[in-house]
Enzyme design. Structure first.
Site, mmCIF file in Angstrom:
data_model
loop_
_atom_site.group_PDB
_atom_site.id
_atom_site.type_symbol
_atom_site.label_atom_id
_atom_site.label_comp_id
_atom_site.label_asym_id
_atom_site.label_seq_id
_atom_site.Cartn_x
_atom_site.Cartn_y
_atom_site.Cartn_z
ATOM 1 N N ASP A 39 0.840 -1.194 0.000
ATOM 2 C CA ASP A 39 0.000 0.000 0.000
ATOM 3 C C ASP A 39 0.880 1.251 0.000
ATOM 4 O OD1 ASP A 39 -2.305 -1.520 0.096
ATOM 5 O OD2 ASP A 39 -2.457 -1.441 2.281
ATOM 6 N N TYR A 67 5.936 -8.842 8.687
ATOM 7 C CA TYR A 67 5.609 -7.422 8.836
ATOM 8 C C TYR A 67 5.787 -6.986 10.282
ATOM 9 C CZ TYR A 67 3.009 -8.180 4.442
ATOM 10 O OH TYR A 67 2.644 -8.513 3.165
ATOM 11 N N ASP A 81 -7.093 1.092 7.676
ATOM 12 C CA ASP A 81 -5.919 1.832 8.153
ATOM 13 C C ASP A 81 -6.299 3.274 8.438
ATOM 14 O OD1 ASP A 81 -6.071 3.130 5.697
ATOM 15 O OD2 ASP A 81 -4.423 2.017 4.808
ATOM 16 N N ARG A 173 -4.122 -5.181 7.566
ATOM 17 C CA ARG A 173 -5.172 -4.236 7.986
ATOM 18 C C ARG A 173 -6.338 -4.979 8.626
ATOM 19 N NH1 ARG A 173 -6.820 -1.477 2.764
ATOM 20 N NH2 ARG A 173 -5.617 -3.114 1.741
#
Length: 289
Positions: A39, A67, A81, A173
């Protein structure tokens, strides 16, 4: 024309497409692709393939990813988000570290997850984010993903930071929102850094500025991200047969359990072969000679 991979350190605020466009100028070539879109607000590892290496991208499809993410409490958005439109707000009491750790443990292993509406998942042939921008509401289909590891890092003023290693197709997310739901608090993902994709690690990633100064030093070989595939040495005559689209016999003392095989001559990486179990032969699948 260079053929290989570049481990790019994507900065927040730019798109994966921006990175590709930049590297096309740096390397003076058009044939460039990437593995695993990030993103625009996210940062971290973005594997980029140049030239013939783009043909290797499909063999990275099932690569695990890691992550580090920040969760912020108090509200949720339509995107999952902090860049989206707020759809819920609520006062909350900050949970304890122990409570957060207990909830994180419930996500370890195989889980069901519903991707956020603002995602690239296709619904009836259209990408979900295009439908969302048209205010068309659809039920996002659940998918099964695997969380290999998930660990608490530290508290922040309004949330906490955690790390996760997961399978292909996991939406961080959605994971952040689901963690909030289990804690009984609306939550969003407020920051994301991808720390690894298969063989590509954050500590070895190159910024776009560094790549611009040392483009050839940043280049990894074509076979760098596919070391998980078994290796098989072939002769120059067999390499010619593979190049001509012909199958080659497999040595009697060799057994394969994988469908795809990395092929090498004495001099170089030759490409990917497909093992034909019923014939004990290797057929060409992607030849790069």
């Amino acid at each position: 024309m260079p053929n290989g991979f570049v481990n790019v350190l994507k900065a927040p605020g730019i798109t994966s497409h921006d990175i590709v466009a930049h590297l096309r100028k740096v390397y003076g070539m058009k044939k460039i692709g990437h593995a695993g879109t990030l993103d625009p607000a996210a940062a971290g590892v973005l594997p980029i393939a140049l030239g013939k290496a783009t043909r290797m991208l499909e063999y990275m499809d099932n690569a695990d990813k890691s992550y580090t993410a920040e969760v912020t409490f108090g509200y949720t958005t339509d995107s999952g988000d902090d860049t989206g439109n707020v759809i819920e707000e609520a006062p909350y009491q900050m949970p304890t570290i122990e409570a957060i750790k207990q909830v994180l443990e419930t996500f370890r292993g195989e889980i069901k997850q519903r991707p956020p509406m603002y995602s690239a998942v296709r619904i009836n042939g259209q990408k979900a984010y295009n439908l969302a921008r048209k205010n068309i509401e659809v039920e996002m289909p659940e998918r099964t993903v695997v969380i290999h590891a998930i660990d608490f890092h530290e508290m922040t003023e309004n949330g906490f930071v955690f790390s996760v290693k997961c399978s292909k197709g996991t939406y961080i997310r959605s994971l952040c929102m689901d963690i909030g739901k289990k804690l009984g608090i609306p939550a969003v993902m407020s920051f994301l850094v991808r720390t690894h994709v298969g063989e590509f690690k954050l500590e070895n990633a190159w910024s776009t500025e560094e790549i611009g100064m040392l483009p050839h030093k940043a280049l990894c070989p074509m076979d760098f991200p596919i070391k998980h595939l078994p290796e098989y040495k072939i002769t120059e005559d067999e390499a010619l047969m593979i190049k001509q689209g012909k199958k080659i016999n497999v040595a009697e003392n060799v057994e394969f359990v994988d469908k795809f095989i990395r092929l090498y001559t004495d001099k170089e990486f030759a490409g990917i072969g497909r093992y034909v179990f019923s014939e004990r032969k290797i057929a060409p699948h992607k030849v790069v000679l």
